[in-house]
Design an enzyme around this catalytic site. Structure first.
Site, short mmCIF file in Angstrom:
data_model
loop_
_atom_site.label_atom_id
_atom_site.label_comp_id
_atom_site.label_asym_id
_atom_site.label_seq_id
_atom_site.Cartn_x
_atom_site.Cartn_y
_atom_site.Cartn_z
N ASP A 187 0.96 -0.98 -0.12
CA ASP A 187 0.05 0.10 -0.03
C ASP A 187 1.19 1.13 0.11
O ASP A 187 1.65 1.33 1.01
CB ASP A 187 -0.87 -0.13 1.18
CG ASP A 187 -1.90 1.14 1.08
OD1 ASP A 187 -1.55 2.38 0.95
OD2 ASP A 187 -3.13 0.94 1.51
N HIS A 188 1.38 1.88 -1.16
CA HIS A 188 1.93 2.96 -1.21
C HIS A 188 2.02 3.98 -0.04
O HIS A 188 3.05 4.67 0.07
CB HIS A 188 2.28 3.47 -2.51
CG HIS A 188 1.42 4.34 -3.27
ND1 HIS A 188 -0.01 4.27 -3.60
CD2 HIS A 188 1.51 5.77 -3.15
CE1 HIS A 188 -0.58 5.32 -3.64
NE2 HIS A 188 0.13 6.23 -3.68
N HIS A 250 -5.80 2.72 1.35
CA HIS A 250 -5.40 3.96 1.82
C HIS A 250 -5.96 4.64 3.02
O HIS A 250 -5.17 5.07 4.16
CB HIS A 250 -5.06 4.95 0.78
CG HIS A 250 -4.40 4.48 -0.47
ND1 HIS A 250 -3.28 3.49 -0.60
CD2 HIS A 250 -4.71 4.97 -1.90
CE1 HIS A 250 -3.08 3.33 -1.91
NE2 HIS A 250 -3.65 4.12 -2.62
C1 BG6 Z 1 -3.74 5.09 -6.06
C2 BG6 Z 1 -5.03 5.17 -6.49
O1 BG6 Z 1 -3.97 3.84 -5.21
O2 BG6 Z 1 -3.37 6.26 -5.31
C3 BG6 Z 1 -5.12 6.14 -7.36
O3 BG6 Z 1 -5.43 3.94 -7.48
C4 BG6 Z 1 -4.91 7.48 -6.75
O4 BG6 Z 1 -6.41 6.54 -8.05
C5 BG6 Z 1 -3.53 7.56 -6.09
O5 BG6 Z 1 -5.10 8.39 -7.62
C6 BG6 Z 1 -3.51 8.41 -5.38
O6 BG6 Z 1 -1.99 8.40 -4.68
P1 BG6 Z 1 -1.08 9.65 -4.17
O7 BG6 Z 1 0.29 9.06 -3.72
O8 BG6 Z 1 -1.21 10.73 -5.20
O9 BG6 Z 1 -1.96 10.30 -3.09
#
Ligand code: BG6
Length: 495
Positions: A187-188, A250
């Protein structure tokens, strides 16, 4: 973090889906930056696998474009790429074809045998579409590549399943081949410094934690607002929607880090046990709202009658000793007025007001805003006396900004941290099988309810791109005598 004090060993990183976007935009730029920062041992090798035929040279060119555009350490400044690129090789083949895995095994054993070789250490990365995950996992099992003389680990990208049943099935397919200790589910958000800082803020300071409970906190808000629409991912997004795309992973991760009990130590299982306990304590969601930005149905690849939500606001309660009765409001949407990810902790109002001129309404309760992106930092709003006669007060902010204290380039990319952790065998910032499943258990009923017919089903509301979502989202909080808080960044005056 330095190579000296870590247990980083040379490994072969095998990327399935090597010709894809993720590899070019995130993975290889992150590997390049780790290398530039001296965090990857010289013996590290990367094998890219995909179906299209490509020579190693063509593969290098493709990767270099990505490194140039996306790496935090630009190749013009860090001149490692010239030599480092020879550590990248390409292998074309079908993901179910045994021949692909025979050739992979052969190449891996060559790398193991080199002087500064990989010694059986393998990190498989599934950067392929989710429908291919199970096929690659099974094929790795059949070819015996799920174990080796060194360590073998596998990283899986999100989405991990599309509902509880599919996540359970994927977990079962995974566990038929790999032990849970070998599995790293990405989960990044957990790779973001500011997200990890939630734990440092809570558990490395003595002054906040005594207040971190129902006695002092009125409610918590988690906002993940994006200014982008669905863009070229419309086809995927239309089947996914905001609940699966953002909430199951997230937003619930942010909630667990905010609400969990202090783990005994910063170790993968101690940490993940606490996160799972929070998820298990969450009461099924009974208040939700869904929206879709105007124009979404005209996006290429979107069903013209699409009911897919691009915005949602949900209220959760965590039924445990610490949080009983404290609402957690979560909202996220595409095409909103500003990009901001923030957690607002609103404290209770003062119990008694001694200042004669001020009414209770004029005194704003204290708000602690954890600003996760883009203006990373922490703000604490409190009342200060307005200078001059009388005893009127006004809210002011005490602020910490990462950029001021640590410099503009201090924040690594999430994938740098996560890749390095996986190489070092630290799964703390990855989701465990049970965590994923409990999160789906919370999200599935909301989605199913939205898809059902009935008078009490929240209607799909439309909102203008560039707004803060459907106007009704304000009512959700108004009815509970609260309002949405934006405590970070330039937009923070508007609430
Ligand atoms: C991803 C989603 O996991 O996270 C995207 O699939 C979203 O739709 C993105 O735009 C948002 O990531 P960050 O790091 O830009 O907040």
């Amino acid at each position: 973090m330095s190579l000296k004090d870590s247990k980083t060993e040379a490994a072969a990183i095998v990327i399935f889906g090597a010709s894809g976007d993720l590899t070019q935009r995130k993975l290889v730029p992150a590997i390049h930056t780790l290398r530039c920062d001296g965090l990857l041992p010289a013996g590290t090798h990367v094998i890219g696998i995909a179906r299209s035929p490509l020579s190693d040279e063509e593969f290098h060119e493709q990767l270099f474009d990505g490194v140039q555009e996306y790496a935090r350490r630009e190749p013009t400044i860090c001149r490692q790429w010239v030599d480092f690129k020879d550590r990248f090789s390409y292998l074309d083949g079908g993901y179910e074809d045994p021949d692909t895995y025979d050739r992979l095994a052969e190449r891996l054993s060559q790398l193991d045998g080199l002087e500064d070789g990989t010694r059986g250490n393998r990190l498989f990365y599934l950067a392929v579409p989710p429908v291919v995950y199970a096929k690659v996992i099974a094929a790795l099992g059949r070819s015996g590549l799920n174990e080796s003389g060194g360590w073998t680990r596998i990283i899986v990208e999100k989405p991990f399943g599309h509902d509880l049943a599919s996540a359970q099935q994927l977990n079962a397919e995974m566990h038929a081949v790999f032990d849970e200790s070998q599995v790293y589910r990405i989960d990044h958000y957990l790779g973001k410094e500011t997200v990890q800082n939630i734990m440092t803020f809570r558990f490395a300071n003595a002054i906040f934690e005594p207040l971190w409970n129902r006695n002092y906190i009125d409610h918590v808000q988690i906002t993940v607002a994006e200014t982008v629409g669905v863009g070229h991912r419309a086809g995927y997004y239309d089947k996914t929607g905001v609940l699966r795309d953002m909430f199951q992973n997230h937003l619930l991760q942010l909630l667990t880090l905010t609400a969990m009990e202090p783990p005994v130590r910063f170790r993968a299982d101690a940490l993940r046990d606490e996160k799972v306990k929070v998820l298990q304590a969450i009461r099924p969601c009974t208040r939700s709202l869904r929206g879709q930005y105007e124009g979404y149905r005209h996006e290429d690849g979107v069903d013209p009658d699409s009911q897919t939500a691009t915005y949602a606001a949900l209220r959760f309660f965590v039924d445990n000793w610490r949080w009983r009765g404290v609402p957690f409001y979560l909202r996220s949407g595409k095409y909103l007025a500003a990009k901001t990810t923030e957690i607002a902790i609103q404290f209770r109002s003062v119990p008694h007001l001694m200042f004669p001129a001020a009414s209770r309404e004029e005194i704003t309760p204290n708000v602690l805003s954890l600003c996760l992106q883009p203006d990373e930092g922490i703000h604490l709003r409190f009342e200060a006396k307005e200078p001059g006669a009388g005893m009127r007060s006004r809210s002011v902010d005490m602020e910490f900004h990462y950029v001021t204290d640590f410099g503009a380039a201090a924040l690594p990319e999430a994938y740098e941290r996560l890749l390095l952790d996986a190489i070092q065998g630290d799964a703390s910032l990855f989701a465990r099988a049970d965590e994923i499943e409990v999160a789906w258990q919370l999200i599935d009923p909301v989605r199913e309810r939205w898809a059902s017919a009935g008078d009490d089903v929240p209607p799909l509301l439309f909102y203008e791109p560039g707004s803060w979502g459907p106007a009704e989202a304000d009512d959700l909080l108004d009815e509970e005598m609260r309002s949405w808080i934006l405590g970070c960044g330039e937009h923070r005056a508007n609430r």
